[in-house]
Structure formats: structure tokens, C-alpha cells
Design a protein around this motif. Structure first.
Motif, short mmCIF file in Angstrom:
data_model
loop_
_atom_site.label_atom_id
_atom_site.label_comp_id
_atom_site.label_asym_id
_atom_site.label_seq_id
_atom_site.Cartn_x
_atom_site.Cartn_y
_atom_site.Cartn_z
N LEU A 75 15.84 -1.11 16.43
CA LEU A 75 15.66 0.16 15.72
C LEU A 75 14.56 0.96 16.38
O LEU A 75 13.57 0.40 16.86
CB LEU A 75 15.29 -0.10 14.26
CG LEU A 75 16.34 -0.78 13.40
CD1 LEU A 75 15.76 -1.11 12.03
CD2 LEU A 75 17.56 0.10 13.24
N PRO A 76 14.68 2.28 16.39
CA PRO A 76 13.58 3.11 16.90
C PRO A 76 12.31 2.85 16.09
O PRO A 76 12.36 2.59 14.89
CB PRO A 76 14.08 4.54 16.71
CG PRO A 76 15.55 4.44 16.50
CD PRO A 76 15.81 3.07 15.95
N ALA A 77 11.17 2.92 16.76
CA ALA A 77 9.88 2.63 16.12
C ALA A 77 9.65 3.51 14.90
O ALA A 77 9.13 3.05 13.89
CB ALA A 77 8.75 2.79 17.12
N GLU A 78 10.06 4.79 14.98
CA GLU A 78 9.84 5.70 13.86
C GLU A 78 10.62 5.27 12.63
O GLU A 78 10.12 5.35 11.51
CB GLU A 78 10.24 7.14 14.23
CG GLU A 78 9.40 7.78 15.29
CD GLU A 78 9.84 7.42 16.71
OE1 GLU A 78 10.95 6.85 16.89
OE2 GLU A 78 9.06 7.69 17.64
N PHE A 79 11.84 4.80 12.82
CA PHE A 79 12.65 4.34 11.69
C PHE A 79 12.03 3.09 11.09
O PHE A 79 11.96 2.96 9.86
CB PHE A 79 14.09 4.06 12.13
CG PHE A 79 14.97 3.61 10.99
CD1 PHE A 79 15.48 4.55 10.11
CD2 PHE A 79 15.24 2.27 10.79
CE1 PHE A 79 16.27 4.15 9.03
CE2 PHE A 79 16.03 1.87 9.72
CZ PHE A 79 16.55 2.80 8.84
N GLU A 80 11.56 2.20 11.92
CA GLU A 80 10.94 0.97 11.44
C GLU A 80 9.67 1.30 10.63
O GLU A 80 9.45 0.76 9.55
CB GLU A 80 10.60 0.04 12.60
CG GLU A 80 10.13 -1.32 12.15
CD GLU A 80 9.97 -2.28 13.31
OE1 GLU A 80 10.17 -3.49 13.08
OE2 GLU A 80 9.66 -1.84 14.43
N GLN A 81 8.87 2.22 11.13
CA GLN A 81 7.66 2.62 10.39
C GLN A 81 8.01 3.30 9.08
O GLN A 81 7.34 3.07 8.06
CB GLN A 81 6.80 3.55 11.25
CG GLN A 81 6.11 2.83 12.38
CD GLN A 81 5.30 3.76 13.25
OE1 GLN A 81 5.43 4.99 13.18
NE2 GLN A 81 4.46 3.19 14.09
N PHE A 82 9.05 4.12 9.06
CA PHE A 82 9.50 4.76 7.82
C PHE A 82 9.91 3.68 6.81
O PHE A 82 9.55 3.76 5.64
CB PHE A 82 10.66 5.72 8.09
CG PHE A 82 11.23 6.33 6.84
CD1 PHE A 82 10.55 7.34 6.17
CD2 PHE A 82 12.42 5.87 6.32
CE1 PHE A 82 11.07 7.89 5.01
CE2 PHE A 82 12.95 6.41 5.15
CZ PHE A 82 12.27 7.43 4.50
N HIS A 83 10.65 2.70 7.27
CA HIS A 83 11.08 1.60 6.40
C HIS A 83 9.86 0.87 5.83
O HIS A 83 9.82 0.54 4.64
CB HIS A 83 11.98 0.63 7.17
CG HIS A 83 12.40 -0.56 6.37
ND1 HIS A 83 13.37 -0.48 5.38
CD2 HIS A 83 11.97 -1.84 6.38
CE1 HIS A 83 13.52 -1.67 4.83
NE2 HIS A 83 12.68 -2.50 5.42
N TRP A 84 8.86 0.62 6.66
CA TRP A 84 7.63 -0.04 6.19
C TRP A 84 6.94 0.80 5.12
O TRP A 84 6.45 0.27 4.12
CB TRP A 84 6.67 -0.26 7.34
CG TRP A 84 7.07 -1.32 8.31
CD1 TRP A 84 8.02 -2.30 8.16
CD2 TRP A 84 6.53 -1.49 9.62
NE1 TRP A 84 8.09 -3.07 9.28
CE2 TRP A 84 7.19 -2.60 10.20
CE3 TRP A 84 5.56 -0.83 10.36
CZ2 TRP A 84 6.89 -3.06 11.48
CZ3 TRP A 84 5.26 -1.28 11.63
CH2 TRP A 84 5.93 -2.38 12.18
N MET A 85 6.89 2.13 5.34
CA MET A 85 6.23 3.00 4.38
C MET A 85 6.93 2.95 3.03
O MET A 85 6.29 2.87 1.98
CB MET A 85 6.18 4.45 4.90
CG MET A 85 5.30 4.64 6.12
SD MET A 85 3.56 4.30 5.78
CE MET A 85 3.17 5.66 4.74
#
Length: 148
Positions: free
Chosen positions: A4-14
Motif C-alpha cells: 500500500l502507498p505510505a499515505e494510505f497506510e498512515q491514513f489507516h493508522w490515523m
């Protein structure tokens, strides 16, 4: 392996953090309609997200004095500054059950609430978010100290 793109992964974490943090998070618009209702609020208020999101806070929680709350929210929307509701002024904003152990009996959850502005890219404040902290342990300890 799929990545997954890093931005999507960070969004999921948020999103995961918002749902599982040990603080209530609620987003309101200027008409006091609820837009975010996290897991803490679901657990403590007994109101599911589908019962709260899209509804007016005063309809869901008629115990909140509307004029008083409007006065607290007004500087947040108009000046973009924070507003604070502490348990010593009013024991709670949302009447939630106390989920503390038997050793800390209280008929409800004491709360400290911060109303924070949410600024748009244009600088407008059309929403505010509330962070709701459980202050029951602090309140019980202080009341026990006063009653000695």
C-alpha cells in the motif's frame, strides 16, 4: 507481495488511532450536528455511531444546556480559540456511565472537555472537535480529600 502507498497506510493508522484512543473525540458543525463519534464515545455513552452521526447534539443529549453550550462554543467558531469545560464547573457534558473499578464509585463519568477549532484551508472555522477526558479518578480523589 502487494504494498500500500505510505499515505494510505498512515491514513489507516490515523483512523485506527481515532477509534481506539482513550479520549472521546466528537466533531460538530456550526449547527451542532455530529460528524465524528469515536469508539470511546460509543463505549462510554452507549450511543452507537449510527445513532449519533448526522444528528444534533441537543437531540441526542437533551441534558446539555443549549444556551450554556452555545456560549462555550461561540469563541471557538468566531475567534478560532479553544474553550474548556472542566468537571469542577459542570461534572460532565455527556451523561456517561462510570466504568471505573468498584473502588472508585461514582454515579457518572466526570469529564474535562476541550472544544478545539478546526480551521479550513481558507482559514474558516466551520467545525469544532471536542476531546472528552475521563476525570472521574481525579474528581473522586479531590472529593475524598475535601471530605476529610
Amino acid at each position: 507481495m502487494f504494498s500500500l502507498p505510505a499515505e494510505f497506510e498512515q491514513f489507516h493508522w490515523m483512523v485506527d488511532m481515532v477509534q481506539h484512543v482513550d479520549v472521546g473525540l466528537v466533531v460538530l458543525d456550526k449547527d451542532y450536528n455530529i460528524h465524528v463519534w469515536n469508539g470511546f464515545m460509543i463505549h462510554h455513552s452507549g450511543k452507537q455511531a449510527h445513532e449519533a452521526i448526522g444528528k444534533n447534539i441537543f437531540e441526542i443529549f437533551p441534558e446539555i444546556p443549549q444556551e450554556w453550550f452555545n456560549a462555550k462554543a461561540k469563541p471557538v467558531f468566531e475567534l478560532g480559540c479553544r474553550s474548556f469545560l472542566i468537571w469542577r464547573q459542570r461534572p460532565y457534558l455527556f451523561k456517561c456511565r462510570n466504568v471505573r473499578p468498584i473502588t472508585q464509585q461514582a454515579p457518572f463519568m466526570y469529564q474535562n472537555v476541550t472544544l478545539n477549532p478546526m480551521t479550513s484551508p481558507k482559514g474558516d472555522v466551520d467545525y469544532l472537535f471536542m476531546s472528552v477526558e475521563d476525570a472521574t479518578a481525579e474528581a473522586i480523589a479531590e472529593e475524598r480529600g475535601m471530605n476529610k
